[in-house]
Motif scaffolding. Structure first.
Motif, PDB file in Angstrom:
ATOM      1  N   CYS A 174       8.750  -5.536  -4.885  1.00 16.82           N
ATOM      2  CA  CYS A 174       8.826  -6.913  -4.390  1.00 16.82           C
ATOM      3  C   CYS A 174       7.449  -7.481  -4.095  1.00 16.82           C
ATOM      4  CB  CYS A 174       9.674  -6.968  -3.113  1.00 16.82           C
ATOM      5  SG  CYS A 174      11.430  -6.653  -3.380  1.00 16.82           S
ATOM      6  N   ALA A 175       6.439  -6.631  -4.016  1.00 16.97           N
ATOM      7  CA  ALA A 175       5.088  -7.093  -3.705  1.00 16.97           C
ATOM      8  C   ALA A 175       4.459  -7.778  -4.911  1.00 16.97           C
ATOM      9  CB  ALA A 175       4.227  -5.918  -3.248  1.00 16.97           C
ATOM     10  N   ASP A 176       3.458  -8.601  -4.650  1.00 14.14           N
ATOM     11  CA  ASP A 176       2.715  -9.263  -5.710  1.00 14.14           C
ATOM     12  C   ASP A 176       1.623  -8.362  -6.277  1.00 14.14           C
ATOM     13  OD1 ASP A 176       3.998 -11.950  -5.391  1.00 14.14           O
ATOM     14  OD2 ASP A 176       3.112 -11.761  -3.397  1.00 14.14           O
ATOM     15  N   ILE A 177       1.104  -7.488  -5.435  1.00 13.18           N
ATOM     16  CA  ILE A 177       0.066  -6.533  -5.828  1.00 13.18           C
ATOM     17  C   ILE A 177       0.427  -5.184  -5.221  1.00 13.18           C
ATOM     18  CG2 ILE A 177      -2.363  -5.876  -5.446  1.00 13.18           C
ATOM     19  CD1 ILE A 177      -3.025  -8.878  -5.605  1.00 13.18           C
ATOM     20  N   ILE A 178       0.277  -4.109  -5.999  1.00  8.74           N
ATOM     21  CA  ILE A 178       0.545  -2.763  -5.493  1.00  8.74           C
ATOM     22  C   ILE A 178      -0.720  -1.936  -5.606  1.00  8.74           C
ATOM     23  CG2 ILE A 178       1.897  -0.644  -5.714  1.00  8.74           C
ATOM     24  CD1 ILE A 178       4.131  -2.260  -6.968  1.00  8.74           C
ATOM     25  N   VAL A 179      -1.154  -1.383  -4.484  1.00  7.96           N
ATOM     26  CA  VAL A 179      -2.221  -0.399  -4.447  1.00  7.96           C
ATOM     27  C   VAL A 179      -1.573   0.946  -4.140  1.00  7.96           C
ATOM     28  CG1 VAL A 179      -4.371   0.313  -3.348  1.00  7.96           C
ATOM     29  CG2 VAL A 179      -3.868  -2.118  -3.618  1.00  7.96           C
ATOM     30  N   ALA A 194       0.871  -1.172   0.000  1.00  3.80           N
ATOM     31  CA  ALA A 194       0.000   0.000   0.000  1.00  3.80           C
ATOM     32  C   ALA A 194       0.911   1.226   0.000  1.00  3.80           C
ATOM     33  CB  ALA A 194      -0.907  -0.006   1.229  1.00  3.80           C
ATOM     34  N   VAL A 195       0.992   1.904  -1.145  1.00  4.11           N
ATOM     35  CA  VAL A 195       2.016   2.923  -1.362  1.00  4.11           C
ATOM     36  C   VAL A 195       1.411   4.319  -1.439  1.00  4.11           C
ATOM     37  CG1 VAL A 195       3.839   3.701  -2.927  1.00  4.11           C
ATOM     38  CG2 VAL A 195       3.445   1.255  -2.587  1.00  4.11           C
ATOM     39  N   GLN A 196       1.962   5.218  -0.643  1.00  2.80           N
ATOM     40  CA  GLN A 196       1.569   6.614  -0.699  1.00  2.80           C
ATOM     41  C   GLN A 196       2.817   7.495  -0.763  1.00  2.80           C
ATOM     42  OE1 GLN A 196       1.632   4.870   2.051  1.00  2.80           O
ATOM     43  NE2 GLN A 196       2.305   6.096   3.792  1.00  2.80           N
ATOM     44  N   GLY A 197       2.660   8.684  -1.311  1.00  2.00           N
ATOM     45  CA  GLY A 197       3.779   9.631  -1.331  1.00  2.00           C
ATOM     46  C   GLY A 197       4.984   9.074  -2.072  1.00  2.00           C
ATOM     47  N   TYR A 198       6.165   9.400  -1.534  1.00  2.00           N
ATOM     48  CA  TYR A 198       7.398   9.013  -2.203  1.00  2.00           C
ATOM     49  C   TYR A 198       7.692   7.517  -2.038  1.00  2.00           C
ATOM     50  CZ  TYR A 198       8.334  14.039  -2.340  1.00  2.00           C
ATOM     51  OH  TYR A 198       8.258  15.392  -2.550  1.00  2.00           O
ATOM     52  N   ALA A 199       7.927   6.847  -3.151  1.00  2.00           N
ATOM     53  CA  ALA A 199       8.465   5.488  -3.156  1.00  2.00           C
ATOM     54  C   ALA A 199       9.657   5.548  -4.100  1.00  2.00           C
ATOM     55  CB  ALA A 199       7.434   4.489  -3.644  1.00  2.00           C
ATOM     56  N   ILE A 200      10.803   5.890  -3.553  1.00  3.18           N
ATOM     57  CA  ILE A 200      11.963   6.141  -4.397  1.00  3.18           C
ATOM     58  C   ILE A 200      13.161   5.323  -3.921  1.00  3.18           C
ATOM     59  CG2 ILE A 200      11.221   8.438  -5.118  1.00  3.18           C
ATOM     60  CD1 ILE A 200      13.004   9.648  -3.020  1.00  3.18           C
ATOM     61  N   GLY A 201      14.064   5.032  -4.843  1.00  2.00           N
ATOM     62  CA  GLY A 201      15.241   4.243  -4.496  1.00  2.00           C
ATOM     63  C   GLY A 201      14.851   2.912  -3.894  1.00  2.00           C
ATOM     64  N   VAL A 253       1.078  -0.637 -11.066  1.00  2.00           N
ATOM     65  CA  VAL A 253       0.202  -0.781  -9.903  1.00  2.00           C
ATOM     66  C   VAL A 253      -1.148  -1.333 -10.351  1.00  2.00           C
ATOM     67  CG1 VAL A 253       1.356   1.158  -8.782  1.00  2.00           C
ATOM     68  CG2 VAL A 253      -0.805   1.544  -9.968  1.00  2.00           C
ATOM     69  N   ASN A 254      -1.814  -2.004  -9.420  1.00  2.00           N
ATOM     70  CA  ASN A 254      -3.101  -2.613  -9.717  1.00  2.00           C
ATOM     71  C   ASN A 254      -4.268  -1.648  -9.601  1.00  2.00           C
ATOM     72  OD1 ASN A 254      -1.208  -4.801  -8.483  1.00  2.00           O
ATOM     73  ND2 ASN A 254      -2.712  -5.957  -9.652  1.00  2.00           N
ATOM     74  N   GLU A 255      -4.139  -0.679  -8.684  1.00  2.00           N
ATOM     75  CA  GLU A 255      -5.273   0.214  -8.416  1.00  2.00           C
ATOM     76  C   GLU A 255      -4.770   1.503  -7.796  1.00  2.00           C
ATOM     77  OE1 GLU A 255      -9.724  -0.116  -6.332  1.00  2.00           O
ATOM     78  OE2 GLU A 255      -8.273  -1.748  -6.127  1.00  2.00           O
ATOM     79  N   VAL A 256      -5.385   2.628  -8.180  1.00  2.00           N
ATOM     80  CA  VAL A 256      -5.087   3.935  -7.599  1.00  2.00           C
ATOM     81  C   VAL A 256      -6.340   4.438  -6.904  1.00  2.00           C
ATOM     82  CG1 VAL A 256      -4.431   6.329  -8.054  1.00  2.00           C
ATOM     83  CG2 VAL A 256      -3.364   4.479  -9.365  1.00  2.00           C
ATOM     84  N   VAL A 257      -6.176   4.861  -5.652  1.00  2.00           N
ATOM     85  CA  VAL A 257      -7.319   5.315  -4.854  1.00  2.00           C
ATOM     86  C   VAL A 257      -6.925   6.572  -4.082  1.00  2.00           C
ATOM     87  CG1 VAL A 257      -8.250   2.987  -4.601  1.00  2.00           C
ATOM     88  CG2 VAL A 257      -6.645   3.867  -2.895  1.00  2.00           C
ATOM     89  N   PRO A 258      -7.894   7.336  -3.582  1.00  2.00           N
ATOM     90  CA  PRO A 258      -7.549   8.453  -2.705  1.00  2.00           C
ATOM     91  C   PRO A 258      -6.787   7.957  -1.482  1.00  2.00           C
ATOM     92  CG  PRO A 258      -9.847   8.596  -3.397  1.00  2.00           C
ATOM     93  CD  PRO A 258      -9.351   7.261  -3.839  1.00  2.00           C
ATOM     94  N   TYR A 259      -5.889   8.790  -0.966  1.00  2.00           N
ATOM     95  CA  TYR A 259      -5.063   8.381   0.167  1.00  2.00           C
ATOM     96  C   TYR A 259      -5.911   7.861   1.325  1.00  2.00           C
ATOM     97  CZ  TYR A 259      -2.202   8.780   4.360  1.00  2.00           C
ATOM     98  OH  TYR A 259      -1.569   8.507   5.546  1.00  2.00           O
ATOM     99  N   GLU A 260      -7.051   8.492   1.560  1.00  2.00           N
ATOM    100  CA  GLU A 260      -7.902   8.111   2.686  1.00  2.00           C
ATOM    101  C   GLU A 260      -8.436   6.681   2.549  1.00  2.00           C
ATOM    102  OE1 GLU A 260      -7.477  12.357   2.266  1.00  2.00           O
ATOM    103  OE2 GLU A 260      -8.227  10.839   0.845  1.00  2.00           O
TER     104      GLU A 260
END
Length: 258
Positions: A116-121, A101-108, A177-184
């Motif tokens: 490494c995840a099988d699914i990314i939201v 479950a990724v929010q904001g910066y995912a760098i380096g 990524v599999n899905e993009v949603v609002p941060y909330e």
């Protein structure tokens, strides 16, 4: 778990949370060791069927790492991310499905960990990047090898060569990524994916993941001819018997993970 990581599990779903928001959840040695403990527990505990990896704070999932190939006091060496990435040390293979479950910066190293995840939201504020060339630091190349395999060739090369980032909407368009949603709604959505996976036979899920990933880079004829031990072991499991009985009875299966 050690400082920098929150770990809990309930109803067969483990939650691992990067918890250094003031440092943008960057990975330090203590955090690396805690991640190793979390993955080891998830792998060894038959009551954990799926895991969700998240992070505290809205600003960053993980802004990289200040450790590579960490070493604990007992002399154990691991790759970055508690062994998950294979960067800088021995790689730990997570046998259970992992949702990031990724929010904001995912760098380096943070981007590496997410891949490494099988699914990314992803939250709609997520940004993914490989800054090595822009800042003039090239060490382990794991993130580049993953990016060229998980993104279209020219998109990956543009990220690698420019050091620029892509946003969540681009990442979804490119299939990262599999899905993009609002941060909330990020954790709610990630948990929904976990629930859906946990409703399937856990042993079948683990056997499928093993088969797919263990032969992902091999020619199709070899992949088809391979005998997969987890699949063969599943044939004698209680869950296989339960699955057939549930189908015959037209009811929901009651999985045991055994």
């Amino acid at each position: 778990m050690s400082s920098g990581i929150l770990f809990e599990f309930d109803n067969h779903i483990a939650r691992v949370t990067l918890d250094r928001p003031k440092a943008l959840n960057s990975i330090d040695p203590e955090m690396d060791a805690a991640l190793f403990e979390a993955w080891a527990e998830i792998n060894s505990n038959p009551d954990i069927w799926v895991a969700v990896l998240g992070a505290t704070g809205e600003k960053a999932f993980c802004a990289g790492a200040n450790v590579s190939g960490g070493t604990e006091g007992d002399g154990r060496r691991m790759a970055l991310g508690g062994g998950l990435t294979g960067v800088g040390g021995p790689m730990l293979t997570l046998r259970k499905p992992l949702i990031a479950a990724v929010q904001g910066y995912a760098i380096g190293g943070g981007f590496e960990l997410a891949m490494c995840a099988d699914i990314i939201v992803a939250a709609d504020n997520a940004q993914f990047g490989i800054p090595e060339t822009k800042v003039g630091i090239i060490g382990e190349a794991g993130i580049m090898h993953r990016a060229i395999r998980q993104l279209p060739h020219h998109i990956a090369m543009a990220l690698i060569l420019t050091g620029e980032r892509i946003d969540a909407q681009q990442a979804e368009r490119y299939g990262l990524v599999n899905e993009v949603v609002p941060y909330e709604k990020l954790l709610e959505t990630a948990w929904s994916w976990a629930d859906r996976i946990a409703s399937a036979s856990p042993l079948a899920v683990q056997a499928a993941k093993d088969a797919v990933l263990s032969r992902a880079g091999w020619p199709l004829d070899i992949a088809l001819a391979t005998r997969y031990e987890p699949i063969e072991a599943y044939a004698n499991s209680a869950d296989r018997i339960e699955g057939r009985a549930a189908f015959a009875d037209k009811r929901a299966a009651r999985w045991s993970g055994r």
